[in-house]
Motif scaffolding. Structure first.
Motif, PDB file in Angstrom:
ATOM      1  N   SER A   1      15.697  67.435   9.951  1.00 46.93           N
ATOM      2  CA  SER A   1      16.119  67.872   8.670  1.00 46.93           C
ATOM      3  C   SER A   1      16.717  67.091   7.673  1.00 46.93           C
ATOM      4  O   SER A   1      16.519  67.065   6.501  1.00 46.93           O
ATOM      5  N   LEU A   2      17.724  66.321   8.192  1.00 49.04           N
ATOM      6  CA  LEU A   2      18.387  65.392   7.252  1.00 49.04           C
ATOM      7  C   LEU A   2      17.497  64.294   7.015  1.00 49.04           C
ATOM      8  O   LEU A   2      17.523  63.503   5.821  1.00 49.04           O
ATOM      9  N   LEU A   3      16.724  63.795   7.873  1.00 54.43           N
ATOM     10  CA  LEU A   3      15.888  62.707   7.643  1.00 54.43           C
ATOM     11  C   LEU A   3      14.783  62.911   6.871  1.00 54.43           C
ATOM     12  O   LEU A   3      14.587  62.307   5.759  1.00 54.43           O
ATOM     13  N   ASP A   4      14.327  64.050   6.837  1.00 53.33           N
ATOM     14  CA  ASP A   4      13.160  64.439   5.946  1.00 53.33           C
ATOM     15  C   ASP A   4      13.666  64.684   4.599  1.00 53.33           C
ATOM     16  O   ASP A   4      13.056  64.549   3.674  1.00 53.33           O
ATOM     17  N   TRP A   5      14.999  65.211   4.548  1.00 52.47           N
ATOM     18  CA  TRP A   5      15.401  65.271   3.180  1.00 52.47           C
ATOM     19  C   TRP A   5      15.875  64.047   2.507  1.00 52.47           C
ATOM     20  O   TRP A   5      15.450  63.757   1.207  1.00 52.47           O
ATOM     21  N   HIS A   6      16.194  62.992   3.167  1.00 57.43           N
ATOM     22  CA  HIS A   6      16.207  61.517   2.598  1.00 57.43           C
ATOM     23  C   HIS A   6      14.904  61.108   2.187  1.00 57.43           C
ATOM     24  O   HIS A   6      14.762  60.504   1.031  1.00 57.43           O
ATOM     25  N   ARG A   7      13.811  61.315   3.071  1.00 60.48           N
ATOM     26  CA  ARG A   7      12.638  60.861   2.772  1.00 60.48           C
ATOM     27  C   ARG A   7      12.053  61.478   1.527  1.00 60.48           C
ATOM     28  O   ARG A   7      11.204  60.658   0.523  1.00 60.48           O
TER      29      ARG A   7
ATOM     30  N   MET B   1      20.391  90.663  12.688  1.00 62.09           N
ATOM     31  CA  MET B   1      20.577  90.300  14.139  1.00 62.09           C
ATOM     32  C   MET B   1      21.304  88.876  14.627  1.00 62.09           C
ATOM     33  O   MET B   1      21.994  88.888  15.204  1.00 62.09           O
ATOM     34  N   THR B   2      20.374  88.055  14.126  1.00 65.60           N
ATOM     35  CA  THR B   2      20.774  86.629  14.592  1.00 65.60           C
ATOM     36  C   THR B   2      20.001  85.721  13.598  1.00 65.60           C
ATOM     37  O   THR B   2      19.382  86.097  12.633  1.00 65.60           O
ATOM     38  N   SER B   3      20.499  84.328  13.859  1.00 66.93           N
ATOM     39  CA  SER B   3      19.689  83.297  12.835  1.00 66.93           C
ATOM     40  C   SER B   3      19.163  82.091  13.758  1.00 66.93           C
ATOM     41  O   SER B   3      19.672  81.895  15.021  1.00 66.93           O
ATOM     42  N   GLN B   4      18.254  81.311  13.325  1.00 67.64           N
ATOM     43  CA  GLN B   4      17.836  80.120  13.819  1.00 67.64           C
ATOM     44  C   GLN B   4      17.737  78.954  12.910  1.00 67.64           C
ATOM     45  O   GLN B   4      16.996  79.123  12.166  1.00 67.64           O
ATOM     46  N   PRO B   5      18.094  77.773  12.940  1.00 72.92           N
ATOM     47  CA  PRO B   5      17.591  76.638  12.512  1.00 72.92           C
ATOM     48  C   PRO B   5      15.977  76.551  12.486  1.00 72.92           C
ATOM     49  O   PRO B   5      15.741  76.636  13.806  1.00 72.92           O
ATOM     50  N   TRP B   6      15.541  76.448  11.502  1.00 74.74           N
ATOM     51  CA  TRP B   6      13.925  75.797  11.671  1.00 74.74           C
ATOM     52  C   TRP B   6      13.592  74.773  11.005  1.00 74.74           C
ATOM     53  O   TRP B   6      13.496  74.618   9.617  1.00 74.74           O
ATOM     54  N   PRO B   7      13.612  73.691  11.600  1.00 70.47           N
ATOM     55  CA  PRO B   7      13.516  72.426  11.045  1.00 70.47           C
ATOM     56  C   PRO B   7      12.153  71.863  10.567  1.00 70.47           C
ATOM     57  O   PRO B   7      11.495  70.831  10.790  1.00 70.47           O
ATOM     58  N   PHE B   8      11.382  72.954   9.829  1.00 77.81           N
ATOM     59  CA  PHE B   8      10.094  72.671   9.376  1.00 77.81           C
ATOM     60  C   PHE B   8       9.847  72.913   7.730  1.00 77.81           C
ATOM     61  O   PHE B   8       8.714  73.649   7.632  1.00 77.81           O
ATOM     62  N   PRO B   9      10.414  72.029   6.913  1.00 74.96           N
ATOM     63  CA  PRO B   9      11.474  70.947   7.034  1.00 74.96           C
ATOM     64  C   PRO B   9      12.686  71.277   7.372  1.00 74.96           C
ATOM     65  O   PRO B   9      13.411  70.781   8.171  1.00 74.96           O
ATOM     66  N   SER B  10      13.282  72.328   6.683  1.00 77.20           N
ATOM     67  CA  SER B  10      14.673  72.590   6.714  1.00 77.20           C
ATOM     68  C   SER B  10      15.206  73.932   6.199  1.00 77.20           C
ATOM     69  O   SER B  10      15.716  74.225   5.209  1.00 77.20           O
ATOM     70  N   ASN B  11      14.690  74.745   7.247  1.00 77.70           N
ATOM     71  CA  ASN B  11      14.893  76.314   6.805  1.00 77.70           C
ATOM     72  C   ASN B  11      16.092  76.908   7.797  1.00 77.70           C
ATOM     73  O   ASN B  11      16.359  76.386   8.922  1.00 77.70           O
TER      74      ASN B  11
END
Length: 300
Positions: free
Chosen positions: A126-132, A228-238
């Motif tokens: 997620s972080l590298l995609d943000w930089h790109r 209920m719950t949460s999940q990082p979803w790095p496609f790209p950064s959700n």
């Protein structure tokens, strides 16, 4: 044993509150440092059963060049650094049986690294995609430079500081009595149905986003909503925010643009889908939060 939701386990100590502008340089000079390498969008793994995404610092010498680097945090006493290389940097590793170059979704589905590394990989991607995607200032258009160990980009032209972003998405299992609502998009695997989902809009609560998205996609009115719950979803950064919503209406009306089908499923349907024994339909993949939501619902 049910596989845990992917990407939620991250043992790194982030040091965000004590961000040191020299932290990256210090980590790179630490002989204990571990490297996570992405060639474009693809992590480079050391092969094994399971393998690992954590490499010794010497792996940097095998890259023809690299772009941004980020000090992610520490794993025990070991600093962890993420490095972005160009896609072609993956080629020599693809020919080496000691390594594997695999997309992050497949890594999670196939269990190619320990579960606790998935959270670190999600953070790195997620972080590298943000930089790109943010190499120019959104305020004045001038080039920006990575700062604060990779957790900020600075514009020397206008002085604006840019910070990584995460986009919130509601994903909801809509229920009415002994049935639940799921839909299907054309890109899904054959026969698979999943929970409805959509991005939060500015000035909107989580509950209202669940109600709006469900009505827009399926024409169903929703009343009470509970988290209920949460999940990082790095496609790209959700960040996927999992909810249960109580339907107030039954009639499904979808326009065919976002969904190619939507229907009600009984608890017996869901149990068979989770077991892989349903004659017509499949459940969402185990790594996804949608799978967790329907599993929790059938337990009630």
């Amino acid at each position: 044993m049910t596989r845990p939701i992917a990407y939620i386990s991250n043992p790194l100590v982030r040091h965000s509150a004590e961000r040191d502008p020299e932290a990256l340089a210090k980590a790179l000079h630490d002989p204990r440092a571990a490297m996570i390498i992405l060639a474009g969008d693809l992590p480079i793994l050391r092969a094994g059963e399971p393998g690992t995404s954590l490499h010794p610092a010497a792996i940097l010498s095998r890259l023809p060049a690299h772009r941004e680097q980020i000090f992610l945090g520490t794993l025990g006493e070991r600093p962890v650094v993420a490095t972005l290389a160009e896609p072609e940097a993956a080629e020599p590793f693809q020919d080496d049986p000691a390594f594997a170059v695999v997309d992050l979704r497949s890594i999670a589905v196939r269990g190619l690294v320990p579960a606790e590394e998935l959270g670190m990989l999600a953070m790195a991607k997620s972080l590298l995609d943000w930089h790109r995607r943010h190499r120019f200032c959104a305020n004045c258009g001038a080039p920006t430079q990575a700062a604060q160990a990779g957790f900020r980009r600075d514009c020397a032209s206008c002085g604006t500081q840019h910070f990584p972003r995460t986009d919130p998405v509601v994903i909801m299992l809509i229920v009415r009595g002994d049935k639940c609502l799921m839909g299907r998009q054309p890109r899904f695997a054959e026969r698979m149905y999943s929970c409805l989902a959509g991005f939060l809009e500015p000035g909107e609560t989580i509950e209202d986003a669940v109600r709006r998205e469900t009505f827009e996609e399926a024409g169903i009115r929703v009343g009470a909503v509970r988290y209920m719950t949460s999940q990082p979803w790095p496609f790209p950064s959700n960040i996927m925010i999992g909810c249960i919503g109580e339907a107030l209406t039954d009639e499904i009306r979808f326009d065919g643009e976002e969904l190619e089908d939507a229907r009600w499923f009984t608890k017996d349907d869901i149990r068979q889908m989770l077991a892989g024994t349903h004659a017509h339909f499949n459940a969402p993949v185990p790594i996804a939060i949608a799978n967790h939501l329907i599993r929790e619902w059938v337990k009630d």
